[in-house]
Design a protein around this motif. Structure first.
Motif, PDB file in Angstrom:
ATOM      1  N   ALA A   1      13.732  -5.611   1.001  1.00 44.35           N
ATOM      2  CA  ALA A   1      13.010  -5.970  -0.646  1.00 44.35           C
ATOM      3  C   ALA A   1      12.793  -4.610  -1.455  1.00 44.35           C
ATOM      4  CB  ALA A   1      12.110  -6.908  -0.701  1.00 44.35           C
ATOM      5  N   ASP A   2      12.096  -3.594  -0.698  1.00 40.52           N
ATOM      6  CA  ASP A   2      11.845  -2.603  -1.539  1.00 40.52           C
ATOM      7  C   ASP A   2      11.619  -1.435  -0.285  1.00 40.52           C
ATOM      8  OD1 ASP A   2       9.646  -3.433  -0.320  1.00 40.52           O
ATOM      9  OD2 ASP A   2       8.314  -3.806  -2.141  1.00 40.52           O
ATOM     10  N   THR A   3      11.136  -0.218  -0.712  1.00 43.37           N
ATOM     11  CA  THR A   3      10.904   0.727   0.163  1.00 43.37           C
ATOM     12  C   THR A   3       9.946   0.462   1.218  1.00 43.37           C
ATOM     13  OG1 THR A   3      11.474   2.364  -1.681  1.00 43.37           O
ATOM     14  CG2 THR A   3      10.571   3.392   0.078  1.00 43.37           C
ATOM     15  N   ALA A   4       8.942  -0.201   0.824  1.00 39.66           N
ATOM     16  CA  ALA A   4       7.826  -0.722   1.804  1.00 39.66           C
ATOM     17  C   ALA A   4       8.492  -1.282   2.945  1.00 39.66           C
ATOM     18  CB  ALA A   4       6.566  -1.478   1.233  1.00 39.66           C
ATOM     19  N   ALA A   5       9.269  -2.330   2.678  1.00 40.43           N
ATOM     20  CA  ALA A   5      10.043  -3.080   3.684  1.00 40.43           C
ATOM     21  C   ALA A   5      10.826  -2.419   4.440  1.00 40.43           C
ATOM     22  CB  ALA A   5      10.816  -4.078   2.916  1.00 40.43           C
ATOM     23  N   LEU A   6      11.699  -1.318   3.691  1.00 37.34           N
ATOM     24  CA  LEU A   6      12.572  -0.541   4.473  1.00 37.34           C
ATOM     25  C   LEU A   6      11.735   0.531   5.188  1.00 37.34           C
ATOM     26  CD1 LEU A   6      15.400   0.975   4.734  1.00 37.34           C
ATOM     27  CD2 LEU A   6      14.487   2.571   3.201  1.00 37.34           C
ATOM     28  N   ALA A   7      10.612   1.119   5.141  1.00 43.41           N
ATOM     29  CA  ALA A   7       9.786   1.817   5.885  1.00 43.41           C
ATOM     30  C   ALA A   7       9.268   1.132   7.215  1.00 43.41           C
ATOM     31  CB  ALA A   7       8.500   2.414   5.081  1.00 43.41           C
ATOM     32  N   GLU A   8       8.745  -0.237   6.900  1.00 39.96           N
ATOM     33  CA  GLU A   8       8.549  -1.133   7.921  1.00 39.96           C
ATOM     34  C   GLU A   8       9.706  -1.469   8.898  1.00 39.96           C
ATOM     35  OE1 GLU A   8       5.799  -4.576   7.244  1.00 39.96           O
ATOM     36  OE2 GLU A   8       6.233  -4.143   5.193  1.00 39.96           O
ATOM     37  N   ARG A   9      10.882  -1.431   8.393  1.00 37.11           N
ATOM     38  CA  ARG A   9      11.882  -1.565   9.356  1.00 37.11           C
ATOM     39  C   ARG A   9      12.246  -0.526  10.151  1.00 37.11           C
ATOM     40  NH1 ARG A   9      17.698  -1.635   8.848  1.00 37.11           N
ATOM     41  NH2 ARG A   9      17.661  -1.277   6.532  1.00 37.11           N
ATOM     42  N   LEU A  10      12.087   0.835   9.425  1.00 34.31           N
ATOM     43  CA  LEU A  10      11.916   2.095  10.411  1.00 34.31           C
ATOM     44  C   LEU A  10      11.100   2.249  11.650  1.00 34.31           C
ATOM     45  CD1 LEU A  10      13.710   4.840  10.244  1.00 34.31           C
ATOM     46  CD2 LEU A  10      11.539   5.648   9.046  1.00 34.31           C
ATOM     47  N   VAL A  11       9.668   1.600  11.121  1.00 33.99           N
ATOM     48  CA  VAL A  11       8.765   1.688  12.036  1.00 33.99           C
ATOM     49  C   VAL A  11       9.142   0.842  13.304  1.00 33.99           C
ATOM     50  CG1 VAL A  11       6.323   1.173  12.635  1.00 33.99           C
ATOM     51  CG2 VAL A  11       6.872   2.345  10.380  1.00 33.99           C
TER      52      VAL A  11
ATOM     53  N   LEU B   1      12.708   8.784   1.138  1.00 35.94           N
ATOM     54  CA  LEU B   1      11.848   8.143   0.637  1.00 35.94           C
ATOM     55  C   LEU B   1      11.217   8.354  -0.526  1.00 35.94           C
ATOM     56  CD1 LEU B   1       9.648   7.764   4.050  1.00 35.94           C
ATOM     57  CD2 LEU B   1      10.950   5.892   3.077  1.00 35.94           C
ATOM     58  N   SER B   2      11.068   9.484  -0.831  1.00 32.50           N
ATOM     59  CA  SER B   2      10.431   9.602  -2.403  1.00 32.50           C
ATOM     60  C   SER B   2      11.247   9.475  -3.486  1.00 32.50           C
ATOM     61  CB  SER B   2      10.148  11.102  -2.099  1.00 32.50           C
ATOM     62  OG  SER B   2       9.683  11.591  -3.507  1.00 32.50           O
ATOM     63  N   THR B   3      12.575   9.579  -3.201  1.00 34.44           N
ATOM     64  CA  THR B   3      13.402   9.246  -4.446  1.00 34.44           C
ATOM     65  C   THR B   3      13.569   7.650  -4.342  1.00 34.44           C
ATOM     66  OG1 THR B   3      14.796  11.160  -3.681  1.00 34.44           O
ATOM     67  CG2 THR B   3      15.946   9.360  -5.058  1.00 34.44           C
ATOM     68  N   ARG B   4      13.460   6.909  -3.340  1.00 30.83           N
ATOM     69  CA  ARG B   4      13.340   5.624  -3.346  1.00 30.83           C
ATOM     70  C   ARG B   4      12.028   5.032  -4.335  1.00 30.83           C
ATOM     71  NH1 ARG B   4      17.299   3.074   1.218  1.00 30.83           N
ATOM     72  NH2 ARG B   4      17.006   1.392  -0.386  1.00 30.83           N
TER      73      ARG B   4
ATOM     74  N   GLU C   1      11.235   3.047  -7.886  1.00 30.40           N
ATOM     75  CA  GLU C   1      10.331   1.695  -7.702  1.00 30.40           C
ATOM     76  C   GLU C   1       9.144   1.727  -9.029  1.00 30.40           C
ATOM     77  OE1 GLU C   1       9.650   0.510  -3.905  1.00 30.40           O
ATOM     78  OE2 GLU C   1      11.722   0.355  -3.529  1.00 30.40           O
ATOM     79  N   GLY C   2       9.119   3.085  -9.491  1.00 34.85           N
ATOM     80  CA  GLY C   2       7.988   3.410 -10.398  1.00 34.85           C
ATOM     81  C   GLY C   2       6.896   4.088 -10.178  1.00 34.85           C
ATOM     82  N   PHE C   3       7.097   4.876  -9.016  1.00 31.02           N
ATOM     83  CA  PHE C   3       5.914   5.714  -8.590  1.00 31.02           C
ATOM     84  C   PHE C   3       6.375   7.243  -9.469  1.00 31.02           C
ATOM     85  CE2 PHE C   3       3.853   4.890  -4.570  1.00 31.02           C
ATOM     86  CZ  PHE C   3       4.242   3.654  -4.337  1.00 31.02           C
TER      87      PHE C   3
ATOM     88  N   ARG D   1       0.373  -1.103   3.168  1.00 32.17           N
ATOM     89  CA  ARG D   1      -0.645  -0.786   2.448  1.00 32.17           C
ATOM     90  C   ARG D   1      -0.723   0.400   1.580  1.00 32.17           C
ATOM     91  NH1 ARG D   1      -7.125  -1.236   4.764  1.00 32.17           N
ATOM     92  NH2 ARG D   1      -8.099  -0.946   2.535  1.00 32.17           N
ATOM     93  N   LEU D   2       0.028   1.556   2.211  1.00 35.65           N
ATOM     94  CA  LEU D   2      -0.015   2.849   1.503  1.00 35.65           C
ATOM     95  C   LEU D   2       1.225   2.943   0.433  1.00 35.65           C
ATOM     96  CD1 LEU D   2      -0.285   5.387   4.402  1.00 35.65           C
ATOM     97  CD2 LEU D   2      -1.985   5.013   2.757  1.00 35.65           C
ATOM     98  N   LEU D   3       2.257   2.023   0.628  1.00 34.13           N
ATOM     99  CA  LEU D   3       3.302   1.914  -0.239  1.00 34.13           C
ATOM    100  C   LEU D   3       3.263   0.864  -1.418  1.00 34.13           C
ATOM    101  CD1 LEU D   3       6.293   2.933   2.077  1.00 34.13           C
ATOM    102  CD2 LEU D   3       4.956   4.355   0.428  1.00 34.13           C
ATOM    103  N   GLY D   4       2.029   0.212  -1.251  1.00 36.27           N
ATOM    104  CA  GLY D   4       1.831  -0.890  -2.184  1.00 36.27           C
ATOM    105  C   GLY D   4       2.188  -0.139  -3.785  1.00 36.27           C
ATOM    106  N   LYS D   5       2.581  -0.754  -4.611  1.00 38.52           N
ATOM    107  CA  LYS D   5       2.977  -0.174  -5.818  1.00 38.52           C
ATOM    108  C   LYS D   5       1.640   0.276  -6.569  1.00 38.52           C
ATOM    109  CE  LYS D   5       7.282  -1.832  -6.339  1.00 38.52           C
ATOM    110  NZ  LYS D   5       7.245  -2.656  -5.149  1.00 38.52           N
ATOM    111  N   PRO D   6       1.836   1.456  -7.267  1.00 38.62           N
ATOM    112  CA  PRO D   6       0.562   2.152  -8.082  1.00 38.62           C
ATOM    113  C   PRO D   6      -0.149   1.035  -8.788  1.00 38.62           C
ATOM    114  CG  PRO D   6       2.575   3.450  -8.344  1.00 38.62           C
ATOM    115  CD  PRO D   6       2.917   2.183  -7.696  1.00 38.62           C
ATOM    116  N   GLY D   7      -1.482   1.047  -8.712  1.00 39.74           N
ATOM    117  CA  GLY D   7      -2.334   0.059  -9.335  1.00 39.74           C
ATOM    118  C   GLY D   7      -2.437  -1.345  -8.600  1.00 39.74           C
ATOM    119  N   GLU D   8      -1.420  -1.762  -7.610  1.00 41.03           N
ATOM    120  CA  GLU D   8      -1.583  -2.928  -6.741  1.00 41.03           C
ATOM    121  C   GLU D   8      -2.812  -2.886  -5.927  1.00 41.03           C
ATOM    122  OE1 GLU D   8       1.690  -4.219  -4.502  1.00 41.03           O
ATOM    123  OE2 GLU D   8       2.865  -4.491  -6.455  1.00 41.03           O
TER     124      GLU D   8
END
Lengths: 195, 195
Positions: free
Chosen positions: A81-91, A138-141, A145-147, A188-195
């Protein structure tokens, strides 16, 4: 180069990847690579006139590109769904790789990176560039998403650190638990800013 | 053992620590240790009849205990308000150590841990026990601050993964930035439950 030449070259790289992952740079001699791959010694010097370091560079670069390809898959593919999900899949991918290999295949870069950081500037640079490429993707993605740019780079670096540390601890402990816990932390770390 | 014997033993351990940190387990031969410490070869076998692996075990154990001592300092000492502040100070200590050593002294355990994870069960176990001891101390402190036992263990493991990964990336990149960014992440991961 003929088909056979390409095959020999690929076999040498694959064998080197396996050996440096399992026992590192210093623990992997050219004799070992020749024995493990069954490639004639002459073909090793034909394909890699620079010897061991050129071969290790090719192995690190190839492994780095495989992970990068995973990270550049278009959003939505594989159900991310988003970069957090992608990073989780990488882990998760690293956890499965470790389990499948009976905990011998961790990060394909980390062991050589640590061994050469202070002893071999050329290989240190290769490892640094692989890590930088992962972080950039990762950073570009995250930016998309708004970072903000700095925020995205920081979050990408933290994610990478968490992944690398968790793979290290999982290898040493022979348990996927550190990676399972890292997944929560990534979210937790990749939660959207402000979340 | 006389004072001189103690001194020689300590010198052998200190020299081994420096060498395995800079170039790992496979890159550190006994000849190198003898040359670097100036200790007579006979004294090496007198103090460490088990040879290289016994010496490396002593080096890893001593390095592990130094970090553990830092983590068991009573709360409040050194100005640590809580475990998050203590963990941040640990990250800072690793960053300073890296800078002082021109990025050659990272985590004293990590390189050997990765090299031996799949190749030397005895040394893998030593490394795993060092990491487990660090995690236990952090976890116990978090429990005292209101984390549940499982939650404390998870948060301690995530902190350790973040630290180890950031030290790795900082070594390879020759920059303290990954550790600076890890400090923020530690603060975020160790926030009190519900915060």
């Amino acid at each position: 180069m003929g088909v056979k030449g390409e095959e020999t070259r690929a076999r040498l790289i694959a064998g080197t990847r396996e050996l440096i992952e399992a026992q590192g740079y210093f623990g992997t001699g050219l004799n070992r690579i020749v024995a493990a791959t069954g490639a004639p010694r002459g073909s090793l010097y034909f394909h890699f006139p620079g010897g061991k370091d050129q071969l290790v560079t090719a192995a690190l670069t190839e492994a780095g590109q495989e992970v990068e390809a995973l990270l550049t898959a278009p959003p939505g593919e594989g159900g991310d769904a988003d970069t957090a999900a992608l990073a989780e899949r990488l882990v998760e991918a690293f956890a499965e790789r470790l389990e499948r290999s009976d905990y011998t295949s961790g990060c394909p870069i980390a062991t050589v990176a640590l061994e050469t950081a202070g002893t071999n500037e050329a290989l240190r640079t290769v490892c640094a560039e692989v890590y930088a490429s992962w972080q950039r993707v990762l950073s570009t993605r995250l930016e998309a998403e708004g970072f903000g740019p700095a925020e995205a780079d920081t979050a990408a670096g933290q994610t990478l650190a968490l992944l690398e540390g968790a793979v290290l601890l999982a290898s040493v402990r022979r348990s996927r638990e550190p990676l399972d816990h890292a997944r929560y932390a990534v979210r937790r770390l990749l939660g959207k800013p402000g979340e």
